[in-house]
Design a protein around this motif. Structure first.
Motif, PDB file in Angstrom:
ATOM      1  N   UNK A 144      28.350 -28.836 -10.382  1.00  0.00           N
ATOM      2  CA  UNK A 144      28.319 -30.163  -9.790  1.00  0.00           C
ATOM      3  C   UNK A 144      29.521 -31.002 -10.185  1.00  0.00           C
ATOM      4  N   UNK A 145      29.937 -31.894  -9.276  1.00  0.00           N
ATOM      5  CA  UNK A 145      31.086 -32.760  -9.529  1.00  0.00           C
ATOM      6  C   UNK A 145      30.746 -34.187  -9.134  1.00  0.00           C
ATOM      7  N   UNK A 146      31.063 -35.120 -10.039  1.00  0.00           N
ATOM      8  CA  UNK A 146      30.817 -36.543  -9.789  1.00  0.00           C
ATOM      9  C   UNK A 146      32.079 -37.322 -10.082  1.00  0.00           C
ATOM     10  N   UNK A 147      32.455 -38.197  -9.180  1.00  0.00           N
ATOM     11  CA  UNK A 147      33.605 -39.065  -9.376  1.00  0.00           C
ATOM     12  C   UNK A 147      33.173 -40.515  -9.430  1.00  0.00           C
ATOM     13  N   UNK A 148      33.766 -41.258 -10.362  1.00  0.00           N
ATOM     14  CA  UNK A 148      33.462 -42.675 -10.519  1.00  0.00           C
ATOM     15  C   UNK A 148      34.750 -43.475 -10.378  1.00  0.00           C
ATOM     16  N   UNK A 149      34.737 -44.450  -9.493  1.00  0.00           N
ATOM     17  CA  UNK A 149      35.780 -45.443  -9.291  1.00  0.00           C
ATOM     18  C   UNK A 149      37.146 -44.789  -9.102  1.00  0.00           C
ATOM     19  N   UNK A 150      38.040 -44.868 -10.094  1.00  0.00           N
ATOM     20  CA  UNK A 150      39.414 -44.399  -9.903  1.00  0.00           C
ATOM     21  C   UNK A 150      39.550 -42.886  -9.839  1.00  0.00           C
ATOM     22  N   UNK A 151      38.435 -42.164  -9.881  1.00  0.00           N
ATOM     23  CA  UNK A 151      38.518 -40.730  -9.582  1.00  0.00           C
ATOM     24  C   UNK A 151      39.148 -40.495  -8.214  1.00  0.00           C
ATOM     25  N   UNK A 190      22.170 -46.198 -10.900  1.00  0.00           N
ATOM     26  CA  UNK A 190      23.025 -45.623  -9.863  1.00  0.00           C
ATOM     27  C   UNK A 190      23.772 -44.403 -10.402  1.00  0.00           C
ATOM     28  N   UNK A 191      24.361 -44.538 -11.590  1.00  0.00           N
ATOM     29  CA  UNK A 191      25.069 -43.418 -12.202  1.00  0.00           C
ATOM     30  C   UNK A 191      24.113 -42.278 -12.533  1.00  0.00           C
ATOM     31  N   UNK A 192      22.956 -42.611 -13.083  1.00  0.00           N
ATOM     32  CA  UNK A 192      21.977 -41.574 -13.433  1.00  0.00           C
ATOM     33  C   UNK A 192      21.529 -40.821 -12.187  1.00  0.00           C
ATOM     34  N   UNK A 193      21.333 -41.538 -11.092  1.00  0.00           N
ATOM     35  CA  UNK A 193      20.956 -40.876  -9.854  1.00  0.00           C
ATOM     36  C   UNK A 193      22.029 -39.942  -9.347  1.00  0.00           C
ATOM     37  N   UNK A 194      23.305 -40.339  -9.507  1.00  0.00           N
ATOM     38  CA  UNK A 194      24.396 -39.447  -9.129  1.00  0.00           C
ATOM     39  C   UNK A 194      24.410 -38.190  -9.965  1.00  0.00           C
ATOM     40  N   UNK A 195      24.190 -38.340 -11.271  1.00  0.00           N
ATOM     41  CA  UNK A 195      24.107 -37.170 -12.142  1.00  0.00           C
ATOM     42  C   UNK A 195      22.975 -36.255 -11.726  1.00  0.00           C
ATOM     43  N   UNK A 196      21.831 -36.827 -11.455  1.00  0.00           N
ATOM     44  CA  UNK A 196      20.678 -36.007 -11.078  1.00  0.00           C
ATOM     45  C   UNK A 196      20.947 -35.236  -9.793  1.00  0.00           C
ATOM     46  N   UNK A 197      21.665 -35.856  -8.890  1.00  0.00           N
ATOM     47  CA  UNK A 197      21.974 -35.184  -7.631  1.00  0.00           C
ATOM     48  C   UNK A 197      22.890 -33.990  -7.853  1.00  0.00           C
ATOM     49  N   UNK A 198      24.023 -34.221  -8.540  1.00  0.00           N
ATOM     50  CA  UNK A 198      24.983 -33.124  -8.666  1.00  0.00           C
ATOM     51  C   UNK A 198      24.496 -32.031  -9.590  1.00  0.00           C
ATOM     52  N   UNK A 199      23.576 -32.376 -10.516  1.00  0.00           N
ATOM     53  CA  UNK A 199      23.032 -31.384 -11.425  1.00  0.00           C
ATOM     54  C   UNK A 199      21.756 -30.732 -10.878  1.00  0.00           C
ATOM     55  N   UNK A 200      21.461 -31.026  -9.609  1.00  0.00           N
ATOM     56  CA  UNK A 200      20.296 -30.435  -8.936  1.00  0.00           C
ATOM     57  C   UNK A 200      19.012 -30.744  -9.710  1.00  0.00           C
ATOM     58  N   UNK A 201      18.775 -32.076  -9.837  1.00  0.00           N
ATOM     59  CA  UNK A 201      17.581 -32.663 -10.439  1.00  0.00           C
ATOM     60  C   UNK A 201      17.597 -32.651 -11.964  1.00  0.00           C
ATOM     61  N   UNK A 202      18.648 -32.175 -12.584  1.00  0.00           N
ATOM     62  CA  UNK A 202      18.826 -32.401 -14.007  1.00  0.00           C
ATOM     63  C   UNK A 202      19.746 -33.619 -14.143  1.00  0.00           C
ATOM     64  N   UNK A 203      19.558 -34.514 -15.111  1.00  0.00           N
ATOM     65  CA  UNK A 203      18.458 -34.564 -16.067  1.00  0.00           C
ATOM     66  C   UNK A 203      17.216 -35.182 -15.437  1.00  0.00           C
ATOM     67  N   UNK A 219      29.630 -24.430  -2.466  1.00  0.00           N
ATOM     68  CA  UNK A 219      28.364 -24.376  -3.193  1.00  0.00           C
ATOM     69  C   UNK A 219      28.190 -25.540  -4.157  1.00  0.00           C
ATOM     70  N   UNK A 220      29.153 -26.435  -4.221  1.00  0.00           N
ATOM     71  CA  UNK A 220      29.114 -27.537  -5.179  1.00  0.00           C
ATOM     72  C   UNK A 220      28.498 -28.781  -4.561  1.00  0.00           C
ATOM     73  N   UNK A 221      27.646 -29.452  -5.339  1.00  0.00           N
ATOM     74  CA  UNK A 221      27.171 -30.777  -4.953  1.00  0.00           C
ATOM     75  C   UNK A 221      28.128 -31.817  -5.518  1.00  0.00           C
ATOM     76  N   UNK A 222      28.512 -32.771  -4.662  1.00  0.00           N
ATOM     77  CA  UNK A 222      29.490 -33.780  -5.038  1.00  0.00           C
ATOM     78  C   UNK A 222      28.892 -35.169  -4.785  1.00  0.00           C
ATOM     79  N   UNK A 223      29.129 -36.079  -5.719  1.00  0.00           N
ATOM     80  CA  UNK A 223      28.734 -37.482  -5.564  1.00  0.00           C
ATOM     81  C   UNK A 223      29.911 -38.343  -5.974  1.00  0.00           C
ATOM     82  N   UNK A 273      26.180 -28.867 -16.837  1.00  0.00           N
ATOM     83  CA  UNK A 273      25.383 -29.135 -15.643  1.00  0.00           C
ATOM     84  C   UNK A 273      26.215 -29.794 -14.557  1.00  0.00           C
ATOM     85  N   UNK A 274      27.239 -30.546 -14.959  1.00  0.00           N
ATOM     86  CA  UNK A 274      28.157 -31.160 -14.002  1.00  0.00           C
ATOM     87  C   UNK A 274      29.361 -31.686 -14.762  1.00  0.00           C
ATOM     88  N   UNK A 275      30.425 -31.923 -14.015  1.00  0.00           N
ATOM     89  CA  UNK A 275      31.644 -32.531 -14.531  1.00  0.00           C
ATOM     90  C   UNK A 275      31.804 -33.890 -13.876  1.00  0.00           C
TER      91      UNK A 275
END
Length: 222
Positions: free
Chosen positions: A86-93, A209-222, A186-190, A57-59
């Motif tokens: 979907x792509x999500x980066x955290x801190x040192x990403x 905060x992290x869960x919300x980022x996941x939901x965004x990049x996964x287009x409302x999943x989880x 076409x990718x959602x990024x957070x 669903x996302x990386x």
């Protein structure tokens, strides 16, 4: 037939500075998955990205640093994001793949420097997002308060920014985005610049905060 659970890939390879908080971050993502009905696969092996990322669903790049992808891995990530992954980066990403221009464009900004770890305050600029909707107008936090080489404002949707008057050593002035999202093709990024300390990953507000980022990049999943 039972619906399959969403799957997320959390990638944690480092070839430069390695954060002690990485295991805590992986644990937090796995616990969020157990609570909210999704699966998390964590890896530091670049070969796991080479064969393609379809089915996720996302990386998530969790405090990766330095060059962490092989040429085939770069192709796979680009292909995945190019088809809407979907792509999500955290801190040192933001400290990752400096030599690959595509990655900088995907994430939105690149790390420059940070002052000493210390308490500070974020200004929540946009609460109409699942990563910030649970927060008030400000958010007190302890982190490294990353500076970036340039502000991404104008190219991204800024969700929260650092209030440099609340801590010592900020280098970006009045325009200091720290959390943002955007669409890259076409990718959602957070991206969130927070997440340096192990303790952050036990903070309920940061987990939300992290869960919300996941939901965004996964287009409302989880």
């Amino acid at each position: 037939m039972a619906q399959s659970r969403p799957r997320f890939l959390v990638y944690t390879r480092t070839t430069a500075y390695r954060h002690d908080s990485i295991p805590d971050g992986v644990r937090a993502f796995r616990e969020l998955g157990a609570e909210h009905g999704f699966d998390v696969e964590a890896t530091e092996d670049p070969r796991d990205l080479e064969s393609g990322l379809d089915g996720f669903a996302a990386v998530v790049f969790l405090s990766t640093s330095g060059d962490v992808l092989t040429p085939e891995g770069r192709k796979a990530l680009r292909a995945y994001c190019g088809t809407g992954g979907g792509f999500m980066g955290v801190h040192a990403a933001a400290c990752t793949e400096y030599g690959w221009p595509y990655y900088g464009e995907l994430l939105g900004a690149r790390f420059d420097r940070h002052p000493a770890l210390q308490p500070g305050v974020l200004t929540i600029e946009d609460r109409d997002h699942p990563a910030t909707s649970h927060l008030g107008a400000t958010w007190a936090f302890t982190d490294e308060w990353y500076d970036f080489r340039a502000s991404p404002r104008g190219a991204v949707r800024v969700l929260a920014s650092a209030d440099e008057t609340s801590y010592e050593g900020g280098g970006m002035g009045d325009d200091h985005p720290l959390v943002w999202c955007h669409e890259h093709g076409d990718s959602r990024v957070f991206y969130t610049g927070l997440g340096h300390t192990p303790e952050a990953y036990d903070d309920p507000a940061f987990r939300a905060h992290l869960l919300g980022g996941l939901r965004h990049v996964a287009r409302s999943q989880p």
